[in-house]
Scaffold this motif. Structure first.
Motif, PDB file in Angstrom:
ATOM      1  N   CYS A   1      -2.902   5.971   2.509  1.00 33.02           N
ATOM      2  CA  CYS A   1      -3.501   5.482   1.258  1.00 33.02           C
ATOM      3  C   CYS A   1      -4.397   4.277   1.515  1.00 33.02           C
TER       4      CYS A   1
ATOM      5  N   ASP B   1      -7.491   5.341   3.010  1.00 32.54           N
ATOM      6  CA  ASP B   1      -8.154   6.389   2.244  1.00 32.54           C
ATOM      7  C   ASP B   1      -8.511   7.546   3.182  1.00 32.54           C
TER       8      ASP B   1
ATOM      9  N   LYS C   1      -5.157  12.557   3.831  1.00 29.84           N
ATOM     10  CA  LYS C   1      -4.035  12.042   3.039  1.00 29.84           C
ATOM     11  C   LYS C   1      -3.460  13.076   2.072  1.00 29.84           C
TER      12      LYS C   1
ATOM     13  N   THR D   1       0.263   9.266  -2.106  1.00 29.29           N
ATOM     14  CA  THR D   1       0.030   8.220  -3.096  1.00 29.29           C
ATOM     15  C   THR D   1       0.945   7.050  -2.774  1.00 29.29           C
TER      16      THR D   1
ATOM     17  N   THR E   1      -4.252  -2.404  -6.617  1.00 25.56           N
ATOM     18  CA  THR E   1      -5.201  -1.297  -6.809  1.00 25.56           C
ATOM     19  C   THR E   1      -5.442  -1.034  -8.296  1.00 25.56           C
TER      20      THR E   1
ATOM     21  N   LYS F   1     -13.591  -0.247  -6.235  1.00 24.48           N
ATOM     22  CA  LYS F   1     -12.960   0.853  -5.507  1.00 24.48           C
ATOM     23  C   LYS F   1     -12.272   0.296  -4.282  1.00 24.48           C
TER      24      LYS F   1
END
Length: 674
Positions: free
Chosen positions: A620, A623, A627, A631, A665, A674
């Motif tokens: 995660c 990124d 993945k 989560t 996040t 982002k």
């Protein structure tokens, strides 16, 4: 219970004297559990003030080398009720613990702003200066009927200062001078670019004015190109060097604590996984390693499997512990003046000094504009002499690491222990800019010294100009360990709890090679270890350098597997392992058959599920394109269900880190980032 026994064995390896040094430490928090930062902690005995200290960024305090007895501990912090705990029993030979909770003063303010001035005694040889002239930390406090009046009073105090310019404010401190034309600051005559100070927690150097929170823009990270899936029918062999470094995890934790997501290249997945201890079985008598493998479902990709490989080094008895010949090479340049750099180095050395034995030797070489042998080799039981030198260390000047590195190795060679652990330990933020002319020359020099039996370990500190890429390479070339110290708790983990394994190497050039059976495996992907990959032929090449393993160390590796249809239950292949005894040049060989029966996730071991949780978290953060369904909440759920043996609370802390990352996040998403 196993984890506790392992921790005790790691300490026994150091073969301490009949009694250990007596200390008192703990954490100071408010009634919400938040740490009290830079709070005052005073220690009294028989009503007399013995000593005092401040809490660090995580709220921790530490008193070393105490006499056993009964003490009183008093904590104070602006806006909080002074807390005094009487009859604190400090037992001989123990690391005594006392956590303290403070309560907000009900008559205080919504927000407290403090302006203070400190006029220290003149220290002729010190080019550093410490003083607080503006708030570095504020926290909300309960409202009260007179809070408005108090807030107006504080505001008036600030407005009455003689200047509003940041550099001019700093120049009101004793020992600091400023030039109006250039807007530069100098502390006790040092160069302007060697002057560091903080404004609301942001490090400022020279005449720069901070505009935003520090980022990783000035830091250095080696590019990580993630491993891809490989067809077992095309290439059946996957070869890599072990890695017991753990710097990436504490560095990631530093970013999250600062309210920033780490850059992807700072996330070395294998170092996050190997930060934690795993309850692997001990090797049988006469064996250097025990190998454990397990196969289960991949949590983030339906239909894929996860192969878990765990290696455990043998534990050592106290009589096996070799004498340690340690040379600390300490960066005292201007960039190290920040609170989370040299002051933390000194605290860390204080912890290690408590554990040294009479047969150990410690030397200290410092470097800035030049270098200095601050401490010639001194027996480990001469603790007052060692700490006297440590406590006098101050930062200032340029960075001349190369010449100092030569001198450190000369000392290590001069006092070489043929049957001992000989090691240079570099403590720095990695900002080498003078000395050995090129990275290649520096690496070759360290590799040459490695061949003589003198290893190099690296302790990284600080933010802003941190050179992670450079430090990792130096430790790799030096057959040593690499750690990032983000607080006193991490210093204790690295330099006390795990130092036995660091100093007592049981194997070097440890290589793993997994041979996959293409009839049972379609494709495979090694998770992490991107900068530890080796060619197939390197496995049997004894001249090829690889990782070192210390007593009691564990190594964990994960493979994501796409199985062949209809091949369930068939073995995946074979694990091959090569290593050298510390004093040998020819490798030894072991092999282990890989499993074929995949268990349900709920039937897998806690080792399996926790390592999978850390890998999920790393996917995660990076990124990763691999993945899948990973989560942060999945990582948290997996980790939360796999921390039964967690006596040191490292796994519980990881769960909290995931929660912090989830909150961060969410905040960034809300802000449109982002």
């Amino acid at each position: 219970m196993k984890t506790k026994l392992l921790a005790l064995l790691a300490l026994w390896v150091l073969a301490l004297p009949l009694y250990a040094q007596t200390s008192l430490s703990g954490k100071v928090t408010d009634d919400t559990g938040e740490p009290i930062i830079f709070g005052s902690v005073a220690l009294y005995k028989n009503g007399v003030l013995i000593t005092g200290t401040e809490t660090d960024f995580d709220g921790y305090y530490h008193f070393a080398s105490l006499d056993p007895g009964t003490y009183a501990v008093e904590t104070s912090y602006v806006g909080y009720t002074k807390q005094r705990i009487e009859r604190v029993l400090v037992y001989a030979g123990k690391a005594n613990k006392l956590d303290i909770e403070m309560t907000a003063d009900a008559v205080n303010l919504d927000e407290v702003v403090v302006t203070s001035y400190k006029i220290p005694l003149v220290e002729q040889d010190n080019t550093t200066q410490g003083a607080t002239i503006a708030p570095g930390y504020t926290r909300p406090l309960p409202r009260s009927s007179n809070s408005g009046h108090s807030r107006r009073k504080r505001k008036k105090d600030i407005s009455n200062l003689p200047t509003r310019n940041i550099n001019s404010l700093a120049a009101t401190t004793a020992g600091v001078s400023g030039a109006k034309a250039s807007n530069e600051l100098k502390i006790r005559g040092s160069r302007s670019n060697a002057t560091d100070y903080y404004v609301d927690g942001i490090r400022v150097q020279g005449n720069a004015i901070p505009e935003q929170a520090p980022t990783a823009a000035g830091e250095g990270y080696a590019e990580i190109v993630e491993n891809e899936f490989i067809a077992a029918g095309t290439e059946a062999f996957s070869t890599f060097s072990i890695d017991v470094d753990k710097a990436a995890y504490s560095n990631v934790r530093r970013f999250i604590a600062a309210g920033q997501l780490p850059p992807a290249d700072a996330v070395r997945t294998e170092e996050l996984i190997n930060y934690f201890d795993y309850a692997y079985p001990l090797p049988e008598t006469g064996n250097a390693f025990a190998v454990e493998t397990e196969l289960g479902p991949c949590p983030w990709q339906e239909g894929h499997q996860l192969l878990h490989i765990g290696i455990k080094g043998f534990e050592a008895s106290p009589v096996d512990a070799p004498p340690a010949n340690l040379v600390f090479l300490i960066d005292v340049s201007g960039s190290m003046g920040s609170t989370n750099k040299l002051p933390l180095v000194k605290q860390a050395l204080g912890l290690l000094t408590e554990e040294l034995r009479a047969q150990d030797r410690v030397s200290i070489v410092t470097y800035a504009g030049g270098f200095q042998v601050a401490l010639l080799p001194t027996p480990g039981d001469q603790k007052e002499q060692i700490m006297s030198v440590v406590n006098k260390l101050g930062a200032g000047g340029g960075t001349a690491g190369g010449a100092a590195l030569h001198r450190a190795y000369e000392l290590a060679s001069q006092y070489f222990q043929p049957n001992g652990s000989n090691r240079v330990i570099l403590a720095t933020d990695g900002d080498f800019n003078v000395g050995i002319s090129s990275p290649e020359e520096l690496e070759a020099f360290i590799a040459e010294k490695r061949a003589t039996g003198i290893y190099l370990s690296v302790l990284g500190f600080g933010t802003g100009n941190y050179k992670d890429d450079r430090l990792e390479i130096l430790a790799n070339k030096g057959n040593g360990n690499y750690a990032y110290i983000d607080g006193i708790k991490e210093a204790e983990k690295v330099l006390v709890t795990e130092m036995a394994g660091t100093l007592f190497a049981i194997a070097k050039d440890v290589k793993l090679q997994v041979e996959f059976d293409s009839t049972t495996v379609q494709t495979y992907r090694l998770i992490g270890y991107e900068n530890r990959l080796l060619a197939k032929e390197d496995f049997e090449d004894d001249t090829k350098d690889a990782g070192e393993l210390g007593a009691g160390h564990t190594v964990t590796a994960l493979y994501e597997i796409v199985p062949q249809p209809g091949a369930e239950g068939e073995p995946l292949g074979t694990l091959h392992l090569r290593y050298k005894e510390p004093a040998e040049s020819q490798s030894r060989y072991l092999k282990h058959e890989l499993p074929g029966d995949a268990q349900l996730l709920e039937q897998t071991s806690e080792n399996f599920r926790f390592a999978a949780a850390v890998a999920t978290y790393a996917h995660c953060l990076r990124d990763s394109k691999h993945k899948g369904l990973a989560t942060l909440s999945l990582a948290r759920e997996l980790a939360d269900q796999a921390r039964q043996d967690d006596l040191e609370n490292y796994r519980a802390d990881f769960v909290e880190l995931i929660k912090q990352t989830e909150n961060l996040t969410a905040q960034l998403a809300k802000a449109g980032q982002k």
